[in-house]
Design a protein around this motif. Structure first.
Motif, PDB file in Angstrom:
ATOM      1  N   ASN A   1       0.803  -1.437   0.017  1.00 12.04           N
ATOM      2  CA  ASN A   1       0.302   0.197   0.010  1.00 12.04           C
ATOM      3  C   ASN A   1       0.845   1.247  -0.138  1.00 12.04           C
ATOM      4  O   ASN A   1       0.217   2.466   0.188  1.00 12.04           O
TER       5      ASN A   1
ATOM      6  N   ASP B   1      -7.593   1.124   1.692  1.00 12.65           N
ATOM      7  CA  ASP B   1      -7.417   2.465   1.286  1.00 12.65           C
ATOM      8  C   ASP B   1      -7.935   3.405   2.437  1.00 12.65           C
ATOM      9  O   ASP B   1      -7.731   4.446   2.689  1.00 12.65           O
TER      10      ASP B   1
ATOM     11  N   VAL C   1       0.181  -0.022   8.754  1.00 10.65           N
ATOM     12  CA  VAL C   1      -0.522   0.403   7.789  1.00 10.65           C
ATOM     13  C   VAL C   1      -0.396   1.877   7.084  1.00 10.65           C
ATOM     14  O   VAL C   1       0.244   2.611   7.842  1.00 10.65           O
ATOM     15  N   SER C   2      -0.663   1.815   5.992  1.00 10.14           N
ATOM     16  CA  SER C   2      -0.486   3.044   5.193  1.00 10.14           C
ATOM     17  C   SER C   2      -1.573   3.402   4.474  1.00 10.14           C
ATOM     18  O   SER C   2      -1.423   3.314   2.954  1.00 10.14           O
ATOM     19  N   PRO C   3      -2.742   3.453   4.945  1.00 11.63           N
ATOM     20  CA  PRO C   3      -4.025   3.826   3.900  1.00 11.63           C
ATOM     21  C   PRO C   3      -3.829   5.480   3.312  1.00 11.63           C
ATOM     22  O   PRO C   3      -3.220   6.081   3.936  1.00 11.63           O
ATOM     23  N   ASN C   4      -4.937   5.610   2.469  1.00 11.88           N
ATOM     24  CA  ASN C   4      -4.854   7.048   2.328  1.00 11.88           C
ATOM     25  C   ASN C   4      -5.583   7.868   3.291  1.00 11.88           C
ATOM     26  O   ASN C   4      -5.213   8.910   3.239  1.00 11.88           O
TER      27      ASN C   4
ATOM     28  N   TYR D   1      -6.759   7.481   7.360  1.00  7.34           N
ATOM     29  CA  TYR D   1      -6.938   6.827   8.729  1.00  7.34           C
ATOM     30  C   TYR D   1      -7.610   7.489   9.813  1.00  7.34           C
ATOM     31  O   TYR D   1      -7.050   8.866  10.191  1.00  7.34           O
TER      32      TYR D   1
ATOM     33  N   MET E   1       0.660   3.777  12.128  1.00  5.17           N
ATOM     34  CA  MET E   1      -0.040   4.204  11.077  1.00  5.17           C
ATOM     35  C   MET E   1       0.256   5.606  10.542  1.00  5.17           C
ATOM     36  O   MET E   1      -0.500   6.495   9.916  1.00  5.17           O
TER      37      MET E   1
ATOM     38  N   SER F   1       2.353   6.591   8.452  1.00  4.45           N
ATOM     39  CA  SER F   1       2.755   6.986   7.308  1.00  4.45           C
ATOM     40  C   SER F   1       1.344   6.874   6.289  1.00  4.45           C
ATOM     41  O   SER F   1       1.461   6.716   5.119  1.00  4.45           O
ATOM     42  N   SER F   2       0.408   6.964   7.208  1.00  2.20           N
ATOM     43  CA  SER F   2      -0.821   7.262   6.465  1.00  2.20           C
ATOM     44  C   SER F   2      -1.015   8.422   5.423  1.00  2.20           C
ATOM     45  O   SER F   2      -0.375   9.228   6.026  1.00  2.20           O
ATOM     46  N   LYS F   3      -1.655   8.571   4.592  1.00  4.74           N
ATOM     47  CA  LYS F   3      -1.427   9.734   3.859  1.00  4.74           C
ATOM     48  C   LYS F   3      -2.461  10.932   4.478  1.00  4.74           C
ATOM     49  O   LYS F   3      -1.768  12.225   4.722  1.00  4.74           O
TER      50      LYS F   3
ATOM     51  N   ILE G   1      -4.584  11.714   8.092  1.00  2.00           N
ATOM     52  CA  ILE G   1      -5.068  11.153   9.451  1.00  2.00           C
ATOM     53  C   ILE G   1      -5.961  12.060   9.912  1.00  2.00           C
ATOM     54  O   ILE G   1      -5.883  13.086   9.901  1.00  2.00           O
TER      55      ILE G   1
END
Ligand SMILES: Cc1cc2nc3c(=O)[nH]c(=O)nc-3n(C[C@H](O)[C@H](O)[C@H](O)COP(=O)(O)OP(=O)(O)OC[C@H]3O[C@@H](n4cnc5c(N)ncnc54)[C@H](O)[C@@H]3O)c2cc1C
Ligand SMILES: Cc1cc2nc3c(=O)[nH]c(=O)nc-3n(C[C@H](O)[C@H](O)[C@H](O)COP(=O)(O)OP(=O)(O)OC[C@H]3O[C@@H](n4cnc5c(N)ncnc54)[C@H](O)[C@@H]3O)c2cc1C
Lengths: 255, 326
Positions: B161, B207, B261-264, B266, B281, B283-285, B287
């Protein structure tokens, strides 16, 4: 039953990381036993309590890793070996080669480690040890039973869990949920001081540095860019929730 | 001489995992720079139909290893067949997804081939003719770049991801090569497989993730997050406090001793933002935090924050998103 527990000393999970001379500054960092290795030691002790036998702790690390070893002894392990590689230029291959060599001089029915370390966290050292010693491995175990020369282990798999049967000797790695590690008792801490702690170097294992030379070369260290605080959406809960939905759609374009 | 980038094409239940496409796209870029080919290895039972599709994502060749004994993943069987294939083909690099399977297999193959392995990488690039990997260490508190200068193949697992998937090239096929492999002796017996049946995406591939912490106050209230997850097509995650309280299973814990996790997107509801949670988390795009305490640490990392009672905020948010999506 003879059990070997692989224990790594790691940075405390609260540790703040700073760089010094392009490397990680280890000054003032408090060190702990890798939390996954606490599960491993606990499981080893439970098996010993049930089946009899002894638990040997093996660590690769500098002299200060003695503390993590002492903690395992205080929890109830019987003896320990600390191998100081004499260099910081080591990788997972190096560590696994040294551990495997140290373990191969012991008698064992089971080798148990953590599924990963919380610092360098490569989740490969225990698996590599299994490969070198030609033993089967079951990773990320949340339940373990040992019975008549075999182990039944429940392990995490993609999208669920699996129950595996594996002949001993084998390598098992502990996942969170396996057990609740005990705290060392006062008595345990006192007794630990008298338990065998063998400190050795590569040459004592008949290894020289070239045989275990690292395969990985680190080129640079950096700190991640700090996440900037964003905006607080004002208003009463219902109002703010509606504004949030709108912002995610129109501004962040994410939903 | 070592040549080519080999990708482990991970599949489950007859579906290629998304991380495989991420690996192929990344491999294509580095292979172009090195003037090499990309191949993939697909392992399982009855999986050959999946091989051709990999061409559209950048595989020039696909090695298919099929055997009844490869239906369920076992470390022994997969290590034996994959390590043999790698030995025969001598790729420059062998890349896998950092999934439970990829991680397990990578460690065994790396040791069998006496090579190095960089785990959970978030980038891969070519510098001065060397393949250089970027990976977070200390739970994301530091980042290294590293290489494997001499040993071959260079091995790495890549965090799902994170890397983009290039637009597939419709109709581009791969040369499919069936490999008859010797699975060897399998020491572990799979007694039982317990699948968590869920219509939701997997946490590490999702995502969007909506997570709950101690502020959810009880297992029954996770329904609020599930409703929100349903309108967003999201996965549900949790803090360790919620897991340790027994409200939700360990498998959905996010953080240093849970999943990374690294979703778009979070969304953290009733989670204070402890450093060990952020580790999993950050590195989520985007937050989003919902917390009634304006001083909660999570707001320091959040792109959007709502200070308020999650029991009031979540239901309205679900309704509003439903409206926007209608
Ligand atoms: C960027 C980087 C910098 C490094 N710097 C240093 C350094 O300054 N000094 C240094 O000594 N090493 C250093 N190392 C090496 C690294 O700490 C070793 O390779 C380490 O032993 C492997 O750790 P891991 O965290 O990846 O283990 P994992 O594979 O995640 O650990 C899994 C399990 O294997 C066992 N295990 C792992 N390591 C050990 C060990 N050492 N002793 C006993 N059991 C173990 C434990 O049971 C553990 O739970 C560095 C590695 C990297 C990637
Ligand atoms: C070695 C180690 C590893 C760890 N690994 C992990 C890990 O992997 N993942 C992890 O998450 N933690 C991990 N932890 C634990 C971590 O330190 C924290 O204890 C944990 O993350 C706290 O969870 P929480 O935020 O849900 O709970 P709390 O810190 O108790 O926070 C609850 C939050 O909910 C808010 N709240 C309460 N009621 C409401 C309401 N009605 N509406 C809105 N907000 C409300 C509160 O203001 C508070 O901020 C680890 C700890 C250690 C020591």
């Amino acid at each position: 039953m003879k059990i070997v527990a692989l224990v790594k000393q790691t940075f405390d999970s609260e540790a703040k990381i700073a760089l010094e001379g392009g490397k990680i500054n280890r000054q003032g960092i408090s060190l702990i036993m890798n939390p996954y290795d606490e599960y491993a030691v606990e499981e080893a002790l439970k098996l010993k309590e049930k089946h009899g036998g002894e638990v040997t702790v093996v660590t690769v690390g500098p002299d200060e890793a003695t503390e993590a070893v002492r903690q395992a002894l205080a929890m109830g392990a019987d003896q320990s070996i600390l191998v100081n590689p004499g260099t910081e230029d080591i990788d997972e291959y190096t560590t696994a080669k040294i551990l495997a060599k140290a373990v191969s001089g012991l008698e064992y029915d089971l080798i148990i480690g953590g599924f990963r370390a919380i610092d360098d966290g490569s989740a490969q050292v225990a698996g590599r040890v299994a490969e070198i010693l030609n033993l089967p491995v079951v990773n990320m175990v949340t339940k373990l039973e040992v019975d008549g020369g075999k182990a039944i282990a429940t392990s995490d798999i993609e999208g669920g869990s699996a129950v595996m049967e594996v002949p001993l000797p084998a390598v098992i790695t502990a996942q969170k949920g396996l057990n609740e590690p005990r705290y060392p008792s006062m008595k345990g801490i006192m007794q630990a001081k008298k338990k065998p702690l063998k400190k050795i170097g590569l040459s004592d294992l008949g290894l020289d540095a070239s045989q275990v030379a690292a395969k990985v070369k680190v080129l640079s260290y950096s700190l991640p860019p700090a996440r900037a605080a964003g905006k607080i959406i004002p208003g009463e809960p219902a109002e703010a929730a509606a504004a949030l939905a709108k912002a995610l759609r129109e501004e962040a374009k994410i939903i | 001489m070592a040549k080519g980038i080999l990708v482990f094409a991970e599949q489950r239940d007859g579906k290629i995992k998304k991380v495989t496409y991420e690996l192929l796209s990344a491999s294509k870029k580095i292979a172009n720079q090195l003037g090499e080919e990309v191949s993939a290895v697909l392992v399982g039972k009855g999986v050959s139909a999946l091989a051709n599709g990999l061409g559209e994502y950048g595989a020039d060749k696909v090695y298919v290893i099929e055997n009844d004994a490869l239906e369920n993943y076992t470390t022994d069987a997969y290590t034996n067949v994959v390590a043999d294939l790698v030995k025969q083909n001598e790729p420059t690099a062998f890349l896998l997804g950092c999934s439970i399977t990829g991680r397990d297999l990578a460690a065994q193959v790396a040791q069998r081939l006496d090579t190095g392995l960089l785990t959970d990488c978030i980038n891969v690039a070519v510098e001065n003719g060397q393949i250089v990997f970027t990976r977070p260490i200390y739970a994301g508190k530091a980042i290294i770049t590293a290489t494997i200068p001499e040993a071959r193949p260079v091995m790495a697992t890549i965090r799902p991801n994170v890397l983009p998937v290039d637009e597939p090239q419709a109709g581009k096929s791969a040369e499919v090569i069936n490999v008859s492999a010797n699975v060897g002796s399998i020491r572990t017996t799979v007694k039982d497989v317990i699948r968590q049946v869920s219509a939701r995406p997997e946490l590490t591939e999702a995502d969007v993730i909506v997570s709950g912490g101690r502020g959810m106050k009880g297992p029954e209230n996770f329904k609020l997050l599930e409703d929100l997850a349903d309108v967003l097509g999201a996965a549900v995650g949790a803090s360790r406090a919620a897991v340790d309280a027994g409200w939700v299973p360990q498998s959905i814990q996010v953080g240093q001793t849970g999943k990374t996790v690294s979703p778009n997107l979070y969304l953290a509801a009733g989670i204070s933002g402890a450093i060990q949670h952020l580790a999993g988390m950050s590195s989520s795009k985007i937050i989003v935090a919902v917390n009634k305490d304006a001083e909660a640490n999570i707001f320091k990392s959040a792109d959007y924050g709502v200070v308020g009672d999650l029991f009031e905020v979540l239901p309205v948010l679900t309704q509003e998103i439903k409206k926007l999506k209608a």
